[in-house]
Design an enzyme around this catalytic site. Structure first.
Site, PDB file in Angstrom:
ATOM      1  NE  ARG A 127      -1.076   4.678  -0.027  1.00 22.48           N
ATOM      2  CZ  ARG A 127      -1.820   5.539   0.632  1.00 22.48           C
ATOM      3  NH1 ARG A 127      -2.208   6.664   0.048  1.00 22.48           N
ATOM      4  NH2 ARG A 127      -2.188   5.303   1.884  1.00 22.48           N
ATOM      5  CB  VAL A 128      -5.012   3.240  -4.665  1.00 22.03           C
ATOM      6  CG1 VAL A 128      -6.390   3.813  -4.386  1.00 22.03           C
ATOM      7  CG2 VAL A 128      -4.637   3.405  -6.131  1.00 22.03           C
ATOM      8  N   GLY A 129      -4.758   4.773  -1.638  1.00 20.46           N
ATOM      9  CA  GLY A 129      -5.191   4.677  -0.252  1.00 20.46           C
ATOM     10  C   GLY A 129      -6.678   4.443  -0.132  1.00 20.46           C
ATOM     11  CG  ASP A 130      -8.628   5.607   3.540  1.00 24.03           C
ATOM     12  OD1 ASP A 130      -7.506   6.136   3.459  1.00 24.03           O
ATOM     13  OD2 ASP A 130      -9.559   6.103   4.206  1.00 24.03           O
TER      14      ASP A 130
ATOM     15  CB  THR B 249      -7.630  12.753   3.766  1.00 22.44           C
ATOM     16  OG1 THR B 249      -6.566  11.952   3.262  1.00 22.44           O
ATOM     17  CG2 THR B 249      -8.926  12.369   3.078  1.00 22.44           C
TER      18      THR B 249
ATOM     19  CB  THR C 275      -8.841  11.640   7.413  1.00 29.22           C
ATOM     20  OG1 THR C 275      -7.479  12.089   7.354  1.00 29.22           O
ATOM     21  CG2 THR C 275      -9.389  11.955   8.802  1.00 29.22           C
ATOM     22  N   GLY C 276      -6.774   9.000   7.380  1.00 27.80           N
ATOM     23  CA  GLY C 276      -5.784   8.281   8.178  1.00 27.80           C
ATOM     24  C   GLY C 276      -4.860   7.449   7.324  1.00 27.80           C
TER      25      GLY C 276
ATOM     26  N   GLY D  77      -4.182   4.912   5.143  1.00 27.33           N
ATOM     27  CA  GLY D  77      -5.136   4.262   4.262  1.00 27.33           C
ATOM     28  C   GLY D  77      -5.073   2.756   4.209  1.00 27.33           C
TER      29      GLY D  77
END
Length: 348
Positions: A224-227, A196, A247-248, A250
């Site tokens: 899927r949706v991350g942060d 990211t 970043t990481g 999520g």
């Protein structure tokens, strides 16, 4: 951890001496990241390291030029993120990882600390620079968060540049997906890092901004949706506190609400005069330490839950900071006071 955080703050305040009159000279500051994760120094060849450092410096310079010329923090964030999205080394835009179905799905968000206006998009497949679409959502849409086909339709109506699937697809990312399927690995087993990208900035008008862009996780499924596109998790900016890009992993950053949590803690301290001590202002070096403590405490919460990654943040005083619980994070920062740093591993 919260108890330790408060003890550390008390120690700082106890030792604080009266500060000189606050410097009113306009200043700017910017920090960027290209992902955090398990990075092995022994596996980093000199040529590959040089390529990462050059890409980070190029993006940092692009954002710093905007700020040095008196431009806005939001414009600086976009200027820094666009070249990172165009660089195949990072998991954002060109070079994004593949979904389980073999597609590149892109997410991004941006926030202006002046009025907390924000824009976010997720699941877009043809937008060359998702951060620019996210900002157009912020400025030209009555909504904050657009998804998939609707976001693509909005982009077409506003003349956002698109690119064909082959622009985003790279062979190393395809190989990661194939290896994941063949060996029945997890996303973390094949990625080892989170690519990211993001930027945070303070402009000479005293405004803060943050932005984040990503391709997600290798082999992600079921929409899927991350942060990264989630305002408050992967991105947050508030002139009263700070600007953060994360970043990481999520799922954990969403559960903790990392970006907002860091800003919320700092805003609370300011609102209760912890950072002014009545008529006596805490020296700049100590506000930096306090901000670092807040970021570290939140990242420790992520670690305690089982997640890893990192954040960059900029404060109203212009402190450009990092916090990460991994072996490395691609990162860089610059300020009007002459700071210009690019780093990769934790001990740098």
């Amino acid at each position: 951890m919260r108890h330790l955080f408060l003890l550390a703050l008390t120690a700082l305040f106890t030792a604080a001496a009266p500060a000189a009159a606050q410097d009113t000279e306009a200043r700017w500051s910017i920090a960027i990241h290209g992902g955090a994760g398990t990075l092995d120094p022994d596996a980093m060849t000199p040529a590959r390291r040089a390529a990462y450092e050059a890409a980070l410096q190029n993006a940092l310079d692009a954002g710093a030029r905007v700020l040095a010329a008196g431009g806005s923090a939001t414009d600086a964030v976009k200027a820094a993120i666009v070249p990172l999205e165009d660089e195949p080394l990072f998991n954002a835009g060109r070079g994004a990882v593949f979904t389980w179905e073999g597609e590149n799905e892109l997410d991004a968000s941006i926030m202006d600390g002046r009025d907390r206006s924000a824009g976010a998009v997720t699941g877009v497949k043809s937008i060359k620079n998702p951060i620019l679409l996210a900002d157009t959502v912020r400025t030209d849409s009555p909504h904050v968060f657009l998804t998939g086909a609707g976001a693509e339709e909005f982009a077409a109506e506003h003349g956002i540049e698109t690119a064909p699937p082959e622009w985003f697809a790279t062979e190393p990312r395809r190989e990661s997906l194939e290896r994941m399927k063949a060996q029945e690995l997890s996303s973390l087993d094949v990625d080892h890092k989170f690519g990211t990208v993001g930027a945070v900035a303070l402009d000479m008008q005293g405004n803060l901004a943050a932005g984040t862009s990503t391709g997600g996780m290798t082999g992600k499924r079921w929409g899927r949706v991350g942060d990264s596109p989630v305002v408050g998790a992967g991105t947050y900016a508030d002139n009263r506190a700070c600007a953060v890009s994360a970043t990481g992993w999520g799922e954990y950053f969403i559960r903790v609400g990392v970006a907002h949590e860091i800003c919320s803690r700092l805003r609370f301290l300011r609102s209760t005069n912890w950072l002014t001590l009545g008529n006596r202002r805490v020296p700049s070096g100590e506000t930096q330490a306090i901000s670092q403590l807040a970021a570290d405490a939140v990242m420790n919460e992520v670690k305690e839950l089982g997640g890893d990654g990192g954040v960059i943040l900029v404060t109203p005083e212009g402190h450009a900071l990092y916090s990460f619980n991994t072996t490395g994070m691609y990162r860089a920062r610059a300020t009007s006071e002459g700071v210009n740093e690019v780093a990769i591993f934790a001990d740098e």
